[in-house]
Scaffold this motif. Structure first.
Motif, mmCIF file in Angstrom:
data_model
loop_
_atom_site.group_PDB
_atom_site.id
_atom_site.type_symbol
_atom_site.label_atom_id
_atom_site.label_comp_id
_atom_site.label_asym_id
_atom_site.label_seq_id
_atom_site.Cartn_x
_atom_site.Cartn_y
_atom_site.Cartn_z
ATOM 1 N N ILE B 576 37.572 -22.236 17.894
ATOM 2 C CA ILE B 576 38.734 -21.922 18.055
ATOM 3 C C ILE B 576 39.106 -21.758 19.643
ATOM 4 O O ILE B 576 38.277 -21.316 20.487
ATOM 5 C CB ILE B 576 39.423 -20.572 17.657
ATOM 6 C CG1 ILE B 576 41.183 -20.447 18.047
ATOM 7 C CG2 ILE B 576 38.672 -19.230 17.939
ATOM 8 C CD1 ILE B 576 41.662 -19.340 17.277
ATOM 9 N N VAL B 577 40.122 -22.534 20.220
ATOM 10 C CA VAL B 577 40.582 -22.544 21.515
ATOM 11 C C VAL B 577 41.998 -22.116 21.618
ATOM 12 O O VAL B 577 42.704 -22.403 20.644
ATOM 13 C CB VAL B 577 40.631 -23.928 22.202
ATOM 14 C CG1 VAL B 577 41.251 -23.911 23.675
ATOM 15 C CG2 VAL B 577 39.535 -24.579 22.026
ATOM 16 N N VAL B 578 42.117 -21.135 22.552
ATOM 17 C CA VAL B 578 43.300 -20.347 22.623
ATOM 18 C C VAL B 578 44.240 -20.695 23.960
ATOM 19 O O VAL B 578 43.279 -20.526 24.907
ATOM 20 C CB VAL B 578 43.445 -18.862 22.307
ATOM 21 C CG1 VAL B 578 45.005 -18.464 22.181
ATOM 22 C CG2 VAL B 578 42.758 -18.722 20.765
ATOM 23 N N ALA B 579 45.387 -20.834 24.159
ATOM 24 C CA ALA B 579 46.001 -20.991 25.309
ATOM 25 C C ALA B 579 47.111 -20.092 25.154
ATOM 26 O O ALA B 579 48.154 -20.296 24.189
ATOM 27 C CB ALA B 579 46.498 -22.351 25.806
ATOM 28 N N VAL B 580 47.392 -19.114 26.177
ATOM 29 C CA VAL B 580 48.500 -18.364 26.131
ATOM 30 C C VAL B 580 49.150 -18.260 27.454
ATOM 31 O O VAL B 580 48.428 -18.234 28.550
ATOM 32 C CB VAL B 580 47.961 -16.909 25.614
ATOM 33 C CG1 VAL B 580 49.084 -15.687 25.792
ATOM 34 C CG2 VAL B 580 47.342 -16.584 24.295
ATOM 35 N N ILE B 581 50.427 -18.159 27.412
ATOM 36 C CA ILE B 581 51.416 -17.933 28.771
ATOM 37 C C ILE B 581 52.102 -16.934 28.521
ATOM 38 O O ILE B 581 52.821 -16.804 27.375
ATOM 39 C CB ILE B 581 51.813 -19.258 29.212
ATOM 40 C CG1 ILE B 581 52.810 -18.872 30.782
ATOM 41 C CG2 ILE B 581 52.962 -19.803 28.418
ATOM 42 C CD1 ILE B 581 52.735 -20.091 31.563
ATOM 43 N N VAL B 582 52.272 -15.950 29.327
ATOM 44 C CA VAL B 582 53.237 -15.036 29.421
ATOM 45 C C VAL B 582 53.994 -15.219 30.605
ATOM 46 O O VAL B 582 53.620 -14.938 31.622
ATOM 47 C CB VAL B 582 52.778 -13.571 29.353
ATOM 48 C CG1 VAL B 582 53.642 -12.635 29.243
ATOM 49 C CG2 VAL B 582 51.630 -13.289 27.981
ATOM 50 N N GLU B 583 55.404 -15.494 30.288
ATOM 51 C CA GLU B 583 56.354 -15.822 31.498
ATOM 52 C C GLU B 583 56.399 -14.567 32.240
ATOM 53 O O GLU B 583 56.732 -13.512 31.524
ATOM 54 C CB GLU B 583 57.466 -16.382 31.017
ATOM 55 C CG GLU B 583 57.559 -17.609 30.508
ATOM 56 C CD GLU B 583 58.856 -18.267 30.206
ATOM 57 O OE1 GLU B 583 59.742 -17.725 30.295
ATOM 58 O OE2 GLU B 583 59.083 -19.492 29.558
ATOM 59 N N HIS B 584 56.277 -14.587 33.718
ATOM 60 C CA HIS B 584 56.420 -13.276 34.380
ATOM 61 C C HIS B 584 55.563 -12.216 34.072
ATOM 62 O O HIS B 584 56.145 -11.094 34.018
ATOM 63 C CB HIS B 584 58.116 -13.034 34.435
ATOM 64 C CG HIS B 584 58.750 -14.209 34.758
ATOM 65 N ND1 HIS B 584 58.804 -14.839 35.864
ATOM 66 C CD2 HIS B 584 59.919 -14.626 33.816
ATOM 67 C CE1 HIS B 584 59.817 -15.841 35.923
ATOM 68 N NE2 HIS B 584 60.238 -15.723 34.838
ATOM 69 N N GLY B 585 54.474 -12.397 33.448
ATOM 70 C CA GLY B 585 53.443 -11.327 32.966
ATOM 71 C C GLY B 585 52.747 -10.860 34.085
ATOM 72 O O GLY B 585 51.782 -10.001 33.794
ATOM 73 N N GLY B 586 52.840 -11.303 35.415
ATOM 74 C CA GLY B 586 52.117 -10.884 36.447
ATOM 75 C C GLY B 586 50.606 -11.606 36.308
ATOM 76 O O GLY B 586 50.453 -12.941 36.197
ATOM 77 N N PHE B 587 49.360 -10.782 36.254
ATOM 78 C CA PHE B 587 48.157 -11.370 36.587
ATOM 79 C C PHE B 587 47.608 -11.845 35.075
ATOM 80 O O PHE B 587 47.797 -11.077 33.975
ATOM 81 C CB PHE B 587 47.110 -10.490 37.005
ATOM 82 C CG PHE B 587 47.157 -10.340 38.552
ATOM 83 C CD1 PHE B 587 46.713 -11.247 39.159
ATOM 84 C CD2 PHE B 587 47.927 -9.231 39.048
ATOM 85 C CE1 PHE B 587 46.563 -11.435 40.681
ATOM 86 C CE2 PHE B 587 47.885 -9.127 40.585
ATOM 87 C CZ PHE B 587 47.223 -10.211 41.295
ATOM 88 N N GLY B 588 47.008 -12.965 35.020
ATOM 89 C CA GLY B 588 46.674 -13.386 33.489
ATOM 90 C C GLY B 588 45.776 -12.522 32.970
ATOM 91 O O GLY B 588 45.756 -12.315 31.733
ATOM 92 N N SER B 589 44.784 -11.673 33.540
ATOM 93 C CA SER B 589 44.036 -11.020 32.943
ATOM 94 C C SER B 589 44.828 -9.719 32.324
ATOM 95 O O SER B 589 44.003 -9.289 31.388
ATOM 96 C CB SER B 589 42.849 -10.415 34.045
ATOM 97 O OG SER B 589 43.563 -9.845 35.133
#
Lengths: 363, 624
Positions: B576-589
């Motif tokens: 499985i490959v997952v890509a997630v974006i959280v808009e204005h979520g700050g740091f990716g981690s």
């Protein structure tokens, strides 16, 4: 009162045509309504019997008696018209009927006969100028026309009012109107058209407009004309056969057992059937004219002519309407349309014709 | 003056002949008229009388089902009661409308508007006034029906989406065809749609309209003037549409939705072995069920006035700078082009100075002397600034395009965006200015002009995970007939090969594993036992902040950075490959990585259970 010779002088053919047309009418009423109102044709059959019974005294009583009481009968008919207007039973937006308990009586029908009697009496009791009636001399007849005409128009029953006018004009034409007067009246009528238009009810205006262009509003006021033409036209030359018409039985045709009975016949019996019916009417009118011409006195002549013209105008206006030649005015077809008062009145007229015909000899 | 004095009517008799003449004349007009109508025009009127009584009614075909790969229903049909009207049969429109207003609670004027809007329809065709009546409304209308000629209740299949907003962007929704759509289809030669027909408006419903639709049946019936059925003359049964089995894994989809709900963002999960989409979510979402039954004014306003643009499918339409997740591509280019060796160490301080400007690192103290693997693990900006300059924009762009950036993946959604891979030519064409090296530096760390959709990013990482194949993402497993027979199965489609040496590929994979496994890795908190996740975080700058702070609460929402995480698991046998974006979520981690963790956890657990089930069945089979 009834002498034996009268039997032989009775115009049996005229009566036979009248009954034949009524029976054809009953068959058509059956065809048009047997699905939704299967009792109507039976009612019309009873009305035919009633009409024939009523006709007996009308034929038996010497019409000179009607002449003597013409104004009284006329007066009574006006009273019934007033009563109908004030307390009458209303249906479809107009007050035309009097509830007599066992049936609804339409006084305007009787008034037609009464009016003709009164007018015939008036014209036969006057000395008439050979050159024809002048405007002044028309005032008297006009005074006789005005009350029933206005009362009927007020109901409102435009169709019957129109018949009053046509019968009136026919009777006066036969006694001759001066050419000058005729032209003056025509000019006056033309000038009045805008005012008449203004005084018409909206539905009447709509009917007139849709007559001029039926496709303007095919589901509104043009509906009647269009559906009627479809019924007549789809009948073709031979017709679709008894009870096989779809326009009438499936109720696309409004008032298919009263004013629009002819399209039912035309659809099911085709051009052949329509032509036969038309021929019967023509024959009836010719026989009626024959009686008129043989009448022994002026009252008889004028009354007979009035009755024949009444039946003629009813036929022509109704047929003109259903074939799209004339605007939709609610005028029933004599003998064929459903309706008790109208059938009885028509047969009273037939009775009077027979009456005049069999008493044509002076001795 | 002479008078007719005697009572003898002989004077009138001569005029009687004129009267008879008039009668003959008028009667002959009538005969001619009848001849015209009944003989000359009888064919024309005969046709009209047929049209009068014969009507063709449509029996809508049930639309095909949309299933998840395990058979869970994602879109189905349930019987719905629609309120309809045939204006020609209505006797008193005013009274009818005010009664209906009371019965179903829709404003009279709105009803009137709906009737008016249907002008141009064939006569006696019913107009839908309200779709999907509630049971109570249906009963109320049914009771009053006989007082309301022309009003009818039509029973028809109504589309329903059991998972509602969870699958809204993927599945889309259906609605009545608009005049414009009908026009467009007619020009394309598809004339089988008529006004009032249902058509897929977005998502799978729109993409696979032809498969799902089926063939409407019809009835030719004889009616009377009131439109009442007399008899059925001919009947053609409807043929239901085909079913679609999607590649979506429901538990994964649910996990992705749950982890993302409350945030604005998107997530997509792909099977790297074949490009099959396992889950796709965009938030905030909308309830497609509301859009079907003639949405209320309030609901519509709240949807279109939502500042987060709920109809946008961010997984394929959202274009964001890939940020640090792009460093892997920069690294690949540098290694493949021989610019650096795996062992090459470079000083990566807190700041890289170039052309009189300072390019800062996210880590204020810097990373020291590190090799490329360490640079990926720690996401060292200053390392990649230098490497990027050495690779140059032309080569960076070539590698980016090789990984599928800047081009639509061809997943099938018409709304898919292509992203952007900038080149000097592109800049010249768009802005009319030359390319600056500073822009190369930014591109190397996935900032600047570079844009990607979450789908493209997931797909690029899938090619790393599977050893170099770029697949076309697909979300349909198979097309099945209404009885369940498979009509068409979708085979994986290769878009191209990512030409990397085995050494480079395994180094990248190890580095990505290190991001999670190493103490210093930016996503170390995803190092859950048994999952063996590899991946990369990213923080896409929305605005340039003078002073960067880790305390994102202090930054206004719309200025906060977008948070990325893209990764795969298990790293040695990626499923499985997952890509997630959280808009204005700050740091990716901080915000995106936990979402990916939930998704991976759920999917791998499901796989494990399936394997267990298979092996026990296998054992049982052996024993028998």
């Amino acid at each position: 009162m009834i002498e034996k010779r009268y039997f032989f002088q009775t115009d049996w053919l005229l009566l036979a045509i009248a009954i034949a047309l009524t029976v054809i009418g009953i068959a058509n009423i059956y065809s048009a309504t047997h699905i939704h109102q299967p009792y109507l044709y039976k009612k019309q059959l009873y009305w035919l019997i009633v009409a024939l019974v009523v006709m007996v005294p009308v034929v038996a009583i010497n019409y000179s008696l009607f002449e003597r009481f013409a104004y009284v009968i006329y007066g009574i008919s006006l009273v019934t018209l007033v009563i109908a207007l004030l307390w009458g039973h209303s249906a479809g937006g107009s007050r035309r009927w009097l509830d007599l308990g066992f049936f609804h009586f339409q006084p305007s029908e009787l008034a037609k006969i009464a009016f003709m009697m009164a007018l015939a009496k008036y014209l036969s009791s006057r000395e008439l100028p050979r050159r024809g009636l002048s405007l002044k001399e028309l005032m008297g007849p006009a005074a006789l026309l005005a009350p029933p005409f206005l009362l009927v128009a007020k109901q409102p029953d435009l169709g019957t009012a129109l018949i009053f006018l046509f019968v009136f004009a026919s009777m006066l034409c036969i006694v001759k109107i001066r050419l000058k007067t005729m032209l003056a009246i025509s000019a006056g009528l033309l000038a009045m058209i805008p005012f008449v238009w203004h005084s018409l009810k909206d539905y009447q205006k709509a009917r007139l407009l849709s007559f001029l262009d039926p496709t303007m509003d095919p589901l509104g006021s043009g509906y009647h004309i269009l559906q009627s033409k479809i019924a007549i036209g789809s009948g073709g030359f031979m017709g679709k056969g008894f009870t096989q018409g779809t326009q009438g039985t499936l109720m696309f045709l409004p008032a298919h057992h009263t004013d629009f009975i002819f399209p039912v016949l035309a659809e099911e019996w085709g051009f052949v059937g329509s032509f036969v019916v038309l021929l019967l009417f023509l024959l009836f009118i010719i026989r009626g004219m024959d009686i008129t011409g043989s009448a022994k006195d002026r009252f008889g002549f004028l009354l007979a002519f009035g009755i024949v013209s009444m039946i003629f105008w009813h036929t022509v206006v109704n047929m003109g309407m259903v074939t799209g030649l004339l605007p939709v005015v609610g005028v029933p077809l004599p003998f064929l349309s459903y309706g008790g008062s109208f059938l009885v009145t028509t047969f009273v007229g037939v009775g009077l014709l027979l009456n005049i015909g069999m008493r044509r000899f002076l001795f | 003056m002479r008078y007719i004095s005697d009572k003898d009517p002989s004077e009138f008799r001569e005029r009687l002949f004129i009267a008879i003449g008039v009668v003959f004349f008028i009667f002959s007009i009538l005969v001619v008229r009848l001849w015209y109508l009944q003989v000359m025009k009888s064919h024309y009127f005969g046709e009209l009388s047929l049209n009068n009584r014969i009507r063709v009614t449509k029996t809508p075909a049930p639309r095909g089902l949309i299933l998840a790969r395990d058979g869970t229903i994602l879109a189905e049909n349930r019987p719905g009661f629609d309120l309809a009207i045939i204006p020609e049969d209505v006797e008193d429109m005013e009274k009818t409308l005010s009664t209906l207003e009371k019965l179903v609670g829709v404003n009279k004027e709105i009803l009137r508007k709906r009737i008016k809007r249907a002008r141009g329809r064939p006569p006696f065709k019913s107009i839908k006034l309200k779709k999907d009546l509630s049971w109570e409304e249906m009963v109320r209308v049914a009771i009053y029906r006989f007082e309301l000629p022309g009003v009818l209740i039509e029973v028809g299949p109504t589309r329903s989406y059991p998972l509602g907003e969870i699958t809204a962007h993927l599945i889309g929704y259906v609605g009545e065809i608009s005049v414009r759509e009908q026009e467009r289809l007619r020009r394309a030669g598809k004339t089988s749609y008529s006004l009032g027909d249902i058509i897929g408006k977005s998502g799978v419903e729109a993409i696979y309209e032809n498969v799902l639709r089926g063939m409407d049946g019809g009835r030719q019936i004889e009616v009377d003037a009131h439109g009442r059925l007399i008899k059925v003359m001919k009947e053609i049964p409807p043929f239901p549409g085909n079913n679609l089995r999607l590649t979506i894994d429901v538990p994964t989809q649910l996990a992705l939705w749950e982890a993302l709900s409350g945030k604005a963002g998107a997530g997509i999960a792909i099977d790297p072995r074949n490009g099959k989409v396992l889950a796709m979510v965009s938030t905030p979402s909308f309830d497609p069920n509301l859009l079907i039954g003639g949405i209320s004014e309030e609901d519509w306003q709240s949807i279109i006035n939502n500042p987060f643009r709920v109809f946008t499918n961010r997984a394929i339409q959202g274009q964001y700078p890939p940020a640090s997740t792009f460093k892997v591509i920069t690294a690949a280019a540098a290694l493949e082009e021989g610019i650096i060796e795996p062992s090459t160490k470079m000083y990566s301080g807190p700041v890289f100075r170039f052309g009189g400007r300072e390019y800062r690192d996210w880590k204020p103290e810097g990373h020291g002397n590190i090799d490329i693997k360490k640079a990926i693990i720690e996401s060292a900006d200053t390392f990649f600034y230098q490497v990027g300059l050495m690779v140059g924009i032309e080569r960076l762009a070539r590698y980016a395009e090789m990984f599928g950036f800047g081009k639509k993946t061809g997943i099938g959604f018409g709304t898919e965006k292509a992203g952007l891979v900038p080149t000097p030519e592109w800049k010249k064409k768009t802005y009319g200015t030359i390319w600056y090296d500073g822009e190369t530096i930014l591109t190397a760390i996935g900032q600047g002009f570079l844009l990607t959709t979450p789908l493209q990013l997931a797909n690029a990482y899938a090619s790393i995970a599977n050893g170099g194949t770029l697949y076309m993402p697909q979300f349909v497993e198979s097309i099945e007939s209404p009885s369940g027979k498979v009509i068409k199965e979708f085979e994986p489609v290769e878009l191209g090969k990512v030409e990397l040496s085995t050494e480079t590929l395994s180094l990248l994979k190890e580095a990505l594993r290190g991001v999670v496994a190493d103490e210093d890795g930016t996503a170390h908190h995803l190092n859950v036992d048994g999952l063996r996740i590899a991946g990369k975080t990213g923080t896409a700058q929305v605005v340039r902040l003078k002073k960067r702070t880790r305390d994102i609460e202090k930054i206004p929402y719309k200025h906060r950075d977008h948070a990325w995480f893209v990764g795969f698991a298990p790293y040695d046998d990626p499923r499985i490959v997952v890509a997630v974006i959280v808009e204005h979520g700050g740091f990716g981690s901080q915000s995106a990585a936990p979402v990916a963790l939930k998704v991976i956890q759920t999917y791998l657990k499901g796989l494990e259970e399936r394997d267990k089930l298979l092996s026990t069945e296998h054992k049982r089979g052996e024993r028998l």
